[in-house]
Design a protein around this motif. Sequence first.
Motif, PDB file in Angstrom:
ATOM      1  N   GLU A   1      -5.839  -3.802   6.219  1.00  0.00           N
ATOM      2  CA  GLU A   1      -6.333  -4.830   7.128  1.00  0.00           C
ATOM      3  C   GLU A   1      -7.366  -4.298   8.113  1.00  0.00           C
ATOM      4  OE1 GLU A   1      -5.363  -7.850   6.483  1.00  0.00           O
ATOM      5  OE2 GLU A   1      -4.102  -7.005   4.894  1.00  0.00           O
ATOM      6  N   PHE A   2      -7.527  -2.974   8.195  1.00  0.00           N
ATOM      7  CA  PHE A   2      -8.473  -2.402   9.143  1.00  0.00           C
ATOM      8  C   PHE A   2      -9.868  -2.382   8.539  1.00  0.00           C
ATOM      9  CE2 PHE A   2     -10.910   1.243  10.720  1.00  0.00           C
ATOM     10  CZ  PHE A   2     -10.934   0.941  12.083  1.00  0.00           C
ATOM     11  N   GLY A   3     -10.830  -2.943   9.287  1.00  0.00           N
ATOM     12  CA  GLY A   3     -12.218  -2.934   8.821  1.00  0.00           C
ATOM     13  C   GLY A   3     -12.367  -3.561   7.448  1.00  0.00           C
ATOM     14  N   THR A   4     -12.934  -2.793   6.524  1.00  0.00           N
ATOM     15  CA  THR A   4     -13.149  -3.287   5.158  1.00  0.00           C
ATOM     16  C   THR A   4     -12.046  -2.837   4.210  1.00  0.00           C
ATOM     17  OG1 THR A   4     -14.451  -1.333   4.592  1.00  0.00           O
ATOM     18  CG2 THR A   4     -15.647  -3.212   5.522  1.00  0.00           C
ATOM     19  N   GLY A   5     -11.088  -2.073   4.714  1.00  0.00           N
ATOM     20  CA  GLY A   5     -10.055  -1.527   3.837  1.00  0.00           C
ATOM     21  C   GLY A   5     -10.461  -0.225   3.181  1.00  0.00           C
ATOM     22  N   VAL A   6     -11.665   0.264   3.523  1.00  0.00           N
ATOM     23  CA  VAL A   6     -12.153   1.559   3.020  1.00  0.00           C
ATOM     24  C   VAL A   6     -12.370   2.465   4.228  1.00  0.00           C
ATOM     25  CG1 VAL A   6     -13.908   2.759   1.671  1.00  0.00           C
ATOM     26  CG2 VAL A   6     -13.355   0.369   1.150  1.00  0.00           C
ATOM     27  N   VAL A   7     -11.820   3.670   4.180  1.00  0.00           N
ATOM     28  CA  VAL A   7     -11.994   4.599   5.308  1.00  0.00           C
ATOM     29  C   VAL A   7     -12.662   5.877   4.819  1.00  0.00           C
ATOM     30  CG1 VAL A   7     -10.034   3.710   6.614  1.00  0.00           C
ATOM     31  CG2 VAL A   7      -9.672   5.562   4.995  1.00  0.00           C
ATOM     32  N   LYS A   8     -13.496   6.442   5.685  1.00  0.00           N
ATOM     33  CA  LYS A   8     -14.132   7.722   5.401  1.00  0.00           C
ATOM     34  C   LYS A   8     -13.165   8.838   5.797  1.00  0.00           C
ATOM     35  CE  LYS A   8     -17.540   8.746   8.429  1.00  0.00           C
ATOM     36  NZ  LYS A   8     -16.983   9.854   9.200  1.00  0.00           N
TER      37      LYS A   8
ATOM     38  N   TYR B   1      -1.650   5.801   3.208  1.00  0.00           N
ATOM     39  CA  TYR B   1      -1.968   5.852   4.634  1.00  0.00           C
ATOM     40  C   TYR B   1      -2.980   4.787   5.040  1.00  0.00           C
ATOM     41  CZ  TYR B   1      -4.490   7.335   8.794  1.00  0.00           C
ATOM     42  OH  TYR B   1      -5.118   7.344  10.001  1.00  0.00           O
ATOM     43  N   VAL B   2      -3.843   4.399   4.133  1.00  0.00           N
ATOM     44  CA  VAL B   2      -4.934   3.474   4.446  1.00  0.00           C
ATOM     45  C   VAL B   2      -4.377   2.098   4.810  1.00  0.00           C
ATOM     46  CG1 VAL B   2      -7.006   2.338   3.557  1.00  0.00           C
ATOM     47  CG2 VAL B   2      -6.501   4.713   2.918  1.00  0.00           C
ATOM     48  N   ASP B   3      -4.866   1.553   5.914  1.00  0.00           N
ATOM     49  CA  ASP B   3      -4.504   0.207   6.352  1.00  0.00           C
ATOM     50  C   ASP B   3      -5.484  -0.777   5.728  1.00  0.00           C
ATOM     51  OD1 ASP B   3      -3.876  -2.139   7.611  1.00  0.00           O
ATOM     52  OD2 ASP B   3      -4.193  -1.402   9.659  1.00  0.00           O
TER      53      ASP B   3
ATOM     54  N   VAL C   1      -8.915   4.342  -0.192  1.00  0.00           N
ATOM     55  CA  VAL C   1      -8.473   2.948  -0.216  1.00  0.00           C
ATOM     56  C   VAL C   1      -6.972   2.936  -0.472  1.00  0.00           C
ATOM     57  CG1 VAL C   1     -10.695   2.126  -1.079  1.00  0.00           C
ATOM     58  CG2 VAL C   1      -8.874   2.708  -2.707  1.00  0.00           C
ATOM     59  N   HIS C   2      -6.346   1.810  -0.181  1.00  0.00           N
ATOM     60  CA  HIS C   2      -4.922   1.694  -0.456  1.00  0.00           C
ATOM     61  C   HIS C   2      -4.722   1.513  -1.964  1.00  0.00           C
ATOM     62  CE1 HIS C   2      -0.786   0.190  -0.397  1.00  0.00           C
ATOM     63  NE2 HIS C   2      -0.694   0.726   0.819  1.00  0.00           N
ATOM     64  N   PRO C   3      -3.710   2.182  -2.553  1.00  0.00           N
ATOM     65  CA  PRO C   3      -3.540   2.103  -4.013  1.00  0.00           C
ATOM     66  C   PRO C   3      -3.230   0.701  -4.529  1.00  0.00           C
ATOM     67  CG  PRO C   3      -1.692   3.253  -2.975  1.00  0.00           C
ATOM     68  CD  PRO C   3      -2.746   3.110  -1.940  1.00  0.00           C
TER      69      PRO C   3
END
Length: 538
Positions: free
Chosen positions: A93-100, A89-91, A58-60
Amino acid sequence: LVNWDPVLGTAVSDLEVVSQEEDGSMWHIAYPMETGVGALIVATTRPETLLGDTALAVHPEDERYRHLVGKTVRLPKAERSIPIIADDYVDREFGTGVVKITPAHDPNDFRMSETHDLPRVEVIDAFGKLNEKTGKYAGMKVAEARTKVVEDLQALGLIEKIEDYTHTVPTCSKCNSTIEPRVIPQWFVKMAPLAKLASDAVRRGEIKFVPDNYEKIFLYWMNNTIDWNISRQIVWGIQIPALICKSCNTGKLDTDAQAGSACVCGGTLEQDTDTFDTWFSSGQWPLLALGYPETKDLAYHPTDVMETGRDLIFKWIPRMVIFSLYLKNEVPFKTVYLHGMVNDKHGKKMSKSKGNVVSPIDISDKYGADALRIGLVVGNTPGSDVALFEDKIKGYKHFCNKIWNASRFVFTNIGDTTLDTPKPELTPRDEEILAGLNEHIVSVTGHLENHRFHLASEELYHYFWNTFADIIIEEMKPRLAGEDGGSKQAAQYVVLTILGTCIKLLHPFIPFVTEELWSLLPKKDKGLLIIEPWPKHS
């Protein structure tokens, strides 16, 4: 991590990977919290790589998830937990804001794994199938595994929603297969110090680019280059001269050891089966073609002009510059002339699958090689693409016919006049006409010296057809026939002088017709046109 093509069975360079838009889906998957209370929802286009996840990110500064950083979630369909990390690096605004994060199968995730010291779990093998680490999905192709994983997650109630989604997919430019990034042992060249050699040489003005805006492109590429993977797993390349120990996976270069000898770990050294990347091999062309390293006297190194397609500003050109500077401490050429790509009449890239390929052999058979040659030059500004279609080439066949017919008229009306005939007494109009010819010699020569080939060819086209054939010859016809008081000999001298000069000026663009016409021109020297001196302006 490298770009792996499961169809070709080899790593490919970033320059051979093309991003294509595809209509697909975005799956929102629930990752249960380790505590058993709640879950994080991850939006992904690749649910089949789930078993290779080693973190969620997630974004800090994302207030929704900041309190969860450092905690863990259960990886669906796997018996392990993975951490929740924070990374810029995490965007949000993309999806839920959580990336795998799947470091073994995504370049951005791979870089994040280096920052956060995450493990890399490979779940897709060299053949584009899920491997033994994926349990029931092992042996399935990616598309099949994606369907099965989604079905199982739905059965567990872990799919929150599915959306239609258009995204970019990396594909191989050679076979159009989907690239599957992999982490495998490869040979790399450290590029930063080599790229500096090249960029410094360009800044010193040792290499010029035409058009000059490609200098900025070249420098940007050199200043932002990454280490170069030169390993390829193909059988038709040049084998890398290295030994590999399969026990400790250590590679050895520039060693006196032989295949079959012992490694320090106790294992056995074997010949590496990898071959060189083609750009690594071909980048040495300016040196190898001149006999390096057997001879140190490279008389034609550096050469003057390198002419090539604009797309090779990222491939061949930097490699040649780097190798020459590294091995010989000098640039391989002084000027790089970059032409555009040849497209179809609609400006689209030619493709066999699209059926819009124009064969130069067929065109030459139908209209002549000269018509094709000048048709590719006229209107082709440096660095810009050019459209190729039959009607255009047909028009330049008519031009070649015009040259031939105008020459035939001159040949039958000049009597005993030759190119070696001393200048007779000319009329003021004759002097004016030859002065105009002189201006074109100056202009065309200037265009060629400054690599403005399109302008030189266009000027010659219009001068020969619109001025010489349509105006000057028509004006001279009565004098050539002896019907007025003007000097017939002067008229013969003028039209033959213009024709001989135009044939020379046109030779770079229309070599075959002009060489034949040169052999027919009345003159003392019967040598080839190709070795004649270039016309001089008076």
